[in-house]
Design an enzyme around this catalytic site. Structure first.
Site, PDB file in Angstrom:
ATOM      1  NE  ARG A 154      30.674  11.904 -11.717  1.00  0.00           N
ATOM      2  CZ  ARG A 154      29.803  10.894 -11.677  1.00  0.00           C
ATOM      3  NH1 ARG A 154      29.487  10.318 -10.535  1.00  0.00           N
ATOM      4  NH2 ARG A 154      29.238  10.469 -12.786  1.00  0.00           N
ATOM      5  CD  GLU A 205      21.289  13.557 -14.214  1.00  0.00           C
ATOM      6  OE1 GLU A 205      22.099  12.709 -13.797  1.00  0.00           O
ATOM      7  OE2 GLU A 205      21.258  14.727 -13.817  1.00  0.00           O
ATOM      8  NE  ARG A 260      31.776   6.429 -13.872  1.00  0.00           N
ATOM      9  CZ  ARG A 260      30.463   6.606 -13.888  1.00  0.00           C
ATOM     10  NH1 ARG A 260      29.643   5.607 -13.589  1.00  0.00           N
ATOM     11  NH2 ARG A 260      29.958   7.775 -14.209  1.00  0.00           N
TER      12      ARG A 260
END
Lengths: 514, 514
Positions: free
Chosen positions: B134, B407, B490
């Site tokens: 993504r 991450e 988002r």
């Protein structure tokens, strides 16, 4: 043979297997909308002030075995049952005679009847009625023969659980056939071999009935003309909302019909009937879009079925308001009254006149006899009748259940408690009760239930099959739409049925035919 | 023009309109599986001992405007991005040089690298790698020109929210087009006229990648041969389970592939690699069906992406166990490492060598330039580089954000806080951080969010677009499957981004293109 089917069912579960099944079902339920808002016993009111939480609907871990012959017979009879209750509803005189006899023992029935009389006096403006019905049965075990289909009750209002029931069928189907190419979610069992629950088209059938009414309503009666919509009248704080939304979604996505949900206490605020318009269209003004009023073609009651919902005269005013409007009612007051247990008893009275044949004139007599065979013997408690003796005699009482004739009851009196109960209430009230011969479902049926608080309970169960039907008819007896399809299996822990023990359960289930 | 779009958006809501929207969304979410398990802040642990409750996923009431040109560019670039990260993953030497430089400041990266080296020493037995990626972007506002697509980060592990994101698109679509034939759920707004969010095929794309890997794995390597399955490795107590289940359902219902979910802490209990078999098949034994082992074709990690998930050496042992197996990993350790922010920084370093062109040899140079245009300038903090000055100078710091290269972080340091923060940590640790020029999304964007505790918050927001892609490739650089499709928006309350105020929100959203 039946006994041996139940004796080995369901297969036993290791703790690991049970944990897998329960986890899978809890997740499946939320992923697919097989859900309810949680009960206050599990989530106290203050805990979820915004009412955002949901929980899995109570379901059985396994589908329950059910005799194929009984299931098929229930499906085969449903459209005849639809016609029977439509015809009874149209026979105001016959219905009225029975109802008027109940007025002094049952306020609720009295007020419904009064509502009808008031609207009748003004004159009804809608000839069409819509029924969404559910006929509930048990498979009655007999000593030597195949199990027989016996009717428990016939629902003429709300007829809920079609939405969730179709989902439970999908849940059990998925468990029986997963993972793809295998069948490992359940331990192996002979009943699972090439066997899945039959299709469940409850949502399609019930929505199809509502759509048929919506179309039959015809063009707007308002001037200027308004767009048309269906109204669901619902309870405030309804926890079974996702069951209703399954029908609403089908009406929206497939039938492309606008549907709005209106809480019963808001009916008088959000709907109106223009005083100047003799055709009395029911106009709904969405509070979130007040400049776009709709004319209501069809009112589907998912509220107002139980006496405790009529808290003040305003509720009766609202019910009357709907009844006198041009909207097609599902159900009308008369149709709701036709679902009284007292009506069922009169139809099923073993020694009475043959009402069935007169209501179903023109119907094949063998079909009428098959319908009649689904009746369990039922009696009133009048002095002249057989019922009084059967109820008061401690020995014959053991074979019976005493039911209040109201819908949405649940206050049944069983067996040995019947004589004492009757003696404890005034004899004048006895006519509010119906005595019914007990139906004997398989004694050794078992299942495992997942309650909506996540507790897992195992035990002896009793299952009740409901079959859905829908009929649209006019007051001259013309039938415009008559359909059946879809079913519900509700499975209860045995002790619940025998006195309401709190530890029990009542779950949505599906059938495995044998 | 952009500014004026945001200035009048979203339309204001009366209390009645807001109540209608919130009620509709809460019900829609549960009916359709747009749900999460409730956070402990809303439902304390003891309240739901059986973990049966669910709540709506946090969503915006309205879709957010997003520049069409940026959206289309993100979709157009995804398969090139897929290839870029596949190629980087294959270039162990280049990757290793960057990673080894981080080892003394980042235990997590160090342990991942060690895992790779250990497996490399034994020898990998699987040539194929699967990426579910993504790429996250913002629409960067410029003074005079059209907004530019700027990459925030590139995710090479888990790439979650595809399942729920597709549902949010359906939610907003339904609201924009309901009731059928009308559009009354929202107040009218010019942006709503004949405009709905674009299709969202995230579930199909991501599942399609997993299915492609499953097929490419070929026949069972075990003797005797075993049936094949995909494993999802998941976190214990995962609250975002319904997002994962959307992919699982698609793999089951459409691709007919057995899929099992395994909690990361159970990997070593439930899977094994036969010591005697040099091809090292990964064998999964379902605990609920221990007599039916499966051979795992593909391991999809929805766990093990964050350092805090590796609680003991047993977790590293489990990760190594997966890595050395014959299963196709999504992702491999190397592919996970390629998603480090440090890699992104090296690619985006304005004054460095042209890595992009060398990794994307054979690609049209204009496409490479479009890819490069999505980079925001990024710097390391080495003594020789430009980044150190930009970070320590209070004035230039204002235009930057300092990110740890791990991450799943969320511990970014913003603007004026950067110089002080750097001075507060040992200079030796500076190389664990990346300095990135701030992306400026529309300053006056607003939306209303429904949090998963049911609270409604309104305010300035920042939206991040994620675009999904999937690629299956081998260690020689052959690409077997390269696809893009589906997206995530988002939307965060602005204050969250600037320091994590608890009253803020982060919601799933969808796009209305303009």
């Amino acid at each position: 043979m039946t006994e041996s089917i139940y004796a080995n069912y369901p297969p036993s579960l290791s703790p690991t297997q049970q944990e897998f099944l329960v986890t899978t079902i809890k997740d499946w339920a939320i992923q697919n909308g097989l859900a309810v808002r949680p009960p206050p016993t599990y989530v106290p009111e203050g805990t979820d002030p915004n009412r955002v939480l949901a929980t899995t609907a109570p379901v059985t871990l396994f589908p329950s075995p059910f005799p194929r012959s009984c299931f098929q017979e229930a499906e085969a009879l449903q459209t005849a049952y639809n016609r029977l209750y439509a015809t009874i509803t149209n026979d105001e005189k016959w219905l009225g005679k029975i109802i008027e006899d109940l007025i002094d023992v049952d306020d609720f029935v009295a007020n419904l009847w009064k509502t009808h009389l008031a609207v009748k006096e003004e004159g009804y403006v809608q000839d069409l009625s819509l029924g969404l019905f559910r006929s509930d049965y048990m498979a009655h075990e007999t000593a030597n023969n195949a199990p027989e289909l016996k009717q428990v009750e016939f629902n003429t209002i709300s007829s809920s659980f079609g939405g969730l029931s179709a989902l439970v069928r999908s849940l059990h189907y998925d468990l029986l056939t997963s993972p793809p190419g295998f069948s490992l979610s359940y331990p192996p069992h002979p009943l699972f071999e090439s066997n899945v629950p039959p299709e469940n088209t409850a949502v399609e059938t019930l929505s199809g009935g509502l759509a048929a009414a919506h179309i039959a309503y015809g063009p707007s009666k308002s001037s200027p003309k308004l767009p048309l919509a269906i109204l669901f009248i619902v309870q405030d704080g309804e926890r079974n909302v996702f069951d209703q939304l399954a029908l609403l979604k089908r009406l929206t996505d497939f039938h492309k019909i606008p549907v709005f949900r209106v809480i019963s206490s808001k009916i008088l605020d959000q709907t109106s009937i223009p005083a100047s318009d003799p055709s009395r269209p029911l106009v709904y003004t969405p509070p979130h879009s007040p400049t776009t009023p709709f004319e209501v073609t069809t009112v589907y009651l998912r509220a107002y079925y139980s006496p405790d919902e009529y808290k003040s005269s305003r509720d009766w005013e609202a019910r009357t308001h709907l009844e006198r409007s041009a909207a097609i009612k599902c159900p009308t007051v008369l149709n709701q009254l036709s679902g009284c247990k007292k009506i069922q008893q009169v139809l099923a009275e073993p020694s009475g006149p043959d009402h069935l044949s007169s209501f179903l004139k023109g119907t094949d007599s063998s079909l009428i006899e098959r319908l009649r065979k689904t009746f369990a013997p039922q009696y009133d408690l009048s002095e002249s009748g057989q019922g009084r003796d059967l109820a008061l005699n401690p020995e014959s009482a053991l074979k019976h259940v005493l039911k209040p004739q109201r819908e949405g009851g649940g206050n049944n009196v069983y067996k040995s408690e019947i004589p004492g109960f009757l003696k404890s209430i005034p004899e004048a009230d006895w006519k509010g009760w119906v005595l019914m011969e007990l139906i004997n479902p398989a004694a050794n049926a078992e299942n495992v239930a997942l309650r909506n608080d996540g507790e897992v309970l195992r035990g002896n169960v009793i299952s009740e099959l409901g079959v859905y039907g829908t009929i649209l008819w006019d007051n001259k007896g013309n039938v415009l739409h008559n359909d059946q399809g879809g079913w519900l299996l509700r499975t209860k822990g045995k002790e619940v049925n025998e006195g309401g023990v709190a530890a029990g359960f009542s779950s949505l289930d599906s059938v495995l035919l044998f």
